[in-house]
Design an enzyme around this catalytic site. Sequence first.
Site, short mmCIF file in Angstrom:
data_model
loop_
_atom_site.label_atom_id
_atom_site.label_comp_id
_atom_site.label_asym_id
_atom_site.label_seq_id
_atom_site.Cartn_x
_atom_site.Cartn_y
_atom_site.Cartn_z
N TYR A 36 -1.73 0.30 10.69
CA TYR A 36 -1.88 -0.41 9.41
C TYR A 36 -0.65 -0.34 8.51
O TYR A 36 -0.28 -1.50 7.92
CB TYR A 36 -3.21 0.37 8.71
CG TYR A 36 -3.52 -0.25 7.38
CD1 TYR A 36 -4.14 -1.31 6.91
CD2 TYR A 36 -3.09 0.60 6.29
CE1 TYR A 36 -4.21 -1.91 5.56
CE2 TYR A 36 -3.29 0.42 5.04
CZ TYR A 36 -3.86 -0.88 4.70
OH TYR A 36 -4.05 -1.26 3.16
N GLU A 50 0.22 3.49 1.82
CA GLU A 50 0.16 4.03 3.07
C GLU A 50 1.50 3.68 3.93
O GLU A 50 2.13 4.07 4.73
CB GLU A 50 -0.76 3.17 4.06
CG GLU A 50 -2.14 3.98 4.10
CD GLU A 50 -2.26 5.38 4.92
OE1 GLU A 50 -1.67 5.11 6.04
OE2 GLU A 50 -2.37 6.17 4.07
N SER A 55 0.69 -1.26 -0.02
CA SER A 55 0.05 -0.20 0.03
C SER A 55 0.48 1.33 0.03
O SER A 55 1.98 1.30 0.67
CB SER A 55 -0.91 0.08 1.19
OG SER A 55 -1.49 1.15 1.48
N HIS A 69 -7.67 3.21 -4.37
CA HIS A 69 -8.32 3.02 -5.55
C HIS A 69 -9.66 2.67 -5.07
O HIS A 69 -9.99 2.18 -3.88
CB HIS A 69 -7.78 1.88 -6.47
CG HIS A 69 -7.45 0.71 -5.59
ND1 HIS A 69 -6.05 0.62 -5.11
CD2 HIS A 69 -7.99 -0.41 -5.45
CE1 HIS A 69 -6.02 -0.38 -4.42
NE2 HIS A 69 -7.07 -1.17 -4.56
P1 NAP Z 1 -11.51 -4.16 1.73
O1 NAP Z 1 -12.68 -3.91 0.76
O2 NAP Z 1 -11.38 -3.94 3.24
O3 NAP Z 1 -11.48 -5.94 1.66
C1 NAP Z 1 -10.80 -6.67 2.91
C2 NAP Z 1 -11.10 -8.19 2.79
O4 NAP Z 1 -10.28 -8.72 3.46
C3 NAP Z 1 -12.61 -8.58 2.92
O5 NAP Z 1 -12.77 -9.60 1.91
C4 NAP Z 1 -12.54 -9.16 4.13
O6 NAP Z 1 -13.30 -10.11 4.78
C5 NAP Z 1 -10.90 -9.68 4.22
N1 NAP Z 1 -10.51 -10.00 5.72
C6 NAP Z 1 -10.43 -9.20 6.72
N2 NAP Z 1 -9.97 -9.62 7.69
C7 NAP Z 1 -9.59 -11.17 7.52
C8 NAP Z 1 -9.38 -12.33 8.15
N3 NAP Z 1 -8.78 -12.07 9.35
N4 NAP Z 1 -9.17 -13.42 7.31
C9 NAP Z 1 -9.42 -13.43 6.25
N5 NAP Z 1 -9.89 -12.50 5.47
C10 NAP Z 1 -10.09 -11.28 6.25
O7 NAP Z 1 -10.16 -4.13 1.04
P2 NAP Z 1 -9.80 -3.57 -0.53
O8 NAP Z 1 -10.01 -2.07 -0.59
O9 NAP Z 1 -10.64 -4.67 -1.15
O10 NAP Z 1 -8.46 -3.70 -0.46
C11 NAP Z 1 -7.70 -4.83 -0.88
C12 NAP Z 1 -6.38 -5.13 -0.29
O11 NAP Z 1 -5.47 -4.20 -0.78
C13 NAP Z 1 -6.22 -4.93 1.29
O12 NAP Z 1 -5.02 -5.65 1.65
C14 NAP Z 1 -5.83 -3.49 1.35
O13 NAP Z 1 -5.23 -3.29 2.56
C15 NAP Z 1 -4.94 -3.23 0.34
N6 NAP Z 1 -4.83 -1.96 -0.39
C16 NAP Z 1 -6.17 -1.29 -0.65
C17 NAP Z 1 -6.01 -0.03 -1.41
C18 NAP Z 1 -7.28 0.73 -1.77
O14 NAP Z 1 -7.30 1.86 -1.92
N7 NAP Z 1 -8.55 0.03 -1.64
C19 NAP Z 1 -4.61 0.51 -1.57
C20 NAP Z 1 -3.68 -0.27 -1.21
C21 NAP Z 1 -3.84 -1.56 -0.78
P3 NAP Z 1 -14.93 -9.75 5.29
O15 NAP Z 1 -15.73 -9.09 4.22
O16 NAP Z 1 -15.12 -11.00 5.85
O17 NAP Z 1 -14.52 -8.51 6.08
N1 GDD Z 2 -12.39 7.57 6.36
C1 GDD Z 2 -12.46 8.70 6.21
N2 GDD Z 2 -13.56 9.30 6.87
N3 GDD Z 2 -11.43 9.54 5.98
C2 GDD Z 2 -11.54 10.89 6.01
C3 GDD Z 2 -12.81 11.53 6.57
C4 GDD Z 2 -13.86 10.53 6.92
O1 GDD Z 2 -14.96 11.04 7.38
N4 GDD Z 2 -12.64 12.77 6.49
C5 GDD Z 2 -11.43 12.93 6.03
N5 GDD Z 2 -10.82 11.87 5.77
C6 GDD Z 2 -9.30 11.64 5.31
C7 GDD Z 2 -8.35 10.75 5.93
O2 GDD Z 2 -7.85 11.38 7.24
C8 GDD Z 2 -7.16 10.70 4.97
O3 GDD Z 2 -6.35 11.45 5.00
C9 GDD Z 2 -7.98 10.24 3.63
O4 GDD Z 2 -9.16 11.27 3.89
C10 GDD Z 2 -8.37 9.23 3.16
O5 GDD Z 2 -8.99 8.31 3.96
P1 GDD Z 2 -9.59 7.00 3.64
O6 GDD Z 2 -10.62 7.03 2.41
O7 GDD Z 2 -9.98 6.25 4.93
O8 GDD Z 2 -8.38 6.16 3.07
P2 GDD Z 2 -6.69 5.88 3.58
O9 GDD Z 2 -5.92 6.66 2.49
O10 GDD Z 2 -6.60 6.36 5.16
O11 GDD Z 2 -6.46 4.46 3.30
C11 GDD Z 2 -6.77 3.63 2.14
O12 GDD Z 2 -5.84 3.84 1.05
C12 GDD Z 2 -4.77 3.31 1.31
C13 GDD Z 2 -3.58 3.21 0.21
O13 GDD Z 2 -2.99 4.41 0.34
C14 GDD Z 2 -7.51 2.51 2.62
O14 GDD Z 2 -8.06 1.65 1.57
C15 GDD Z 2 -6.09 1.42 2.64
O15 GDD Z 2 -6.37 0.33 3.06
C16 GDD Z 2 -4.89 1.56 1.82
O16 GDD Z 2 -3.98 0.80 1.92
#
Ligand code: NAP
Ligand code: GDD
Length: 338
Positions: free
Chosen positions: A152, A130, A128, A182
Amino acid sequence: MKTALITGITGQDGSYLSELLIEKGYRVVGVVRRSSSIENRSRLDHLPPETRKQIILQYGDMTDASSLVGIIKKYEPCEVYNLAAQSHVKVSFEQPIYTSEVTGVGALNMLEAIRISDQEVKFYQASSSEQFGKVEASPQNEQTPFHPRSPYGVSKVFAHWITVNYRESYGMHNSCGILFNHESPRRGENFVTRKISLGVAKIKEEIDNKLFLGNLDAKRDWGFAGDYVEAMWLMLQQKQPDDYVIATGESHSVREFCEAAFSHLGMDWEKHVESDQAYTRPAEVDMLCGDASKARQKLGWKPKVNFKELVKMMVDADLAFVKDNFTYKHSGFRLSKR
Ligand code: NAP
Ligand code: GDD
């Protein structure tokens, strides 16, 4: 038929990746957690019956190494996509130990399951942006040092380096995709983009009047999840495993996202958005912007959906969702149909 194993199949990325792999002719095995409700399959519900037949859901948990050993042995996948995580940054401050067990050690549990199976498996780790946290250079690329800002982020750095370590130590075909944020209409409702798109739709339909948010100044490089899962697959098709940044190269603030989302439905965001300290974090990642040149050159990958198109896609989807799921009662209240 090739078998791919996806952990996190019920999540946003898991659902898009399943569709992509099925289109490509894979049999998909997904790890699911037991839950008292089946609600957490909702992102797979839209799949037609013939597609569902190609997906096998198998109970398991990232914290239960024995379940992962059993799954690898039973299905002998040639590709494993490790997407499972406690993926919410703010929640990770509230559940730091749990987050490190699922998001960090969980990846190691899977790597061990693969290593002791002695099978030829290509492994993808969901790293990530992050991990860059308090960024030491901009834009961030594969050489930028990590400085995570949350439990995280720290857990993801561990998972990343243990994946690299198993590649170097045991010659495993392990790749890390360092994906920047994304989003999509399937994004969890407590991530900021989806919170905004859903909030805008509810305000437009007069179900709500205000949207409470935390830090509006934070900037993120937001892309479309459907584009990003393609990059995951491409990484595992390469002869040599490697690590890649996946991003759009454009950064926008939360405020800009609000402006774009409200104005898409003809509203002024400043009339509806209020600030609430409850949504701020003990340590913030102020700004992320990725440089995906390596992915462009080596994988031939580039994003297809831009910021404006993403905002529009999410707001339109949530407006349809709200119209379908909320109904007007003559008493003057609007009630959820669900
Ligand atoms: P998400 O919607 O939060 O999905 C997380 C998945 O992990 C869900 O299927 C959840 O299952 C499963 N999970 C959670 N705890 C588990 C456990 N103990 N054992 C087995 N499965 C478990 O995340 P996403 O946005 O699709 O992201 C996919 C991956 O990419 C994650 O690893 C995230 O950290 C990483 N990532 C995401 C982003 C982004 O912007 N979306 C960016 C960079 C990296 P349940 O449905 O049962 O909760
Ligand atoms: N969730 C949330 N809720 N975020 C907020 C809010 C709110 O009400 N208001 C402002 N934010 C700001 C957060 O402080 C952060 O700076 C930004 O919006 C994005 O927050 P999130 O959408 O929660 O995503 P994230 O960037 O912290 O994390 C996501 O992206 C990572 C990749 O950089 C997650 O999907 C992570 O799993 C992923 O790795």
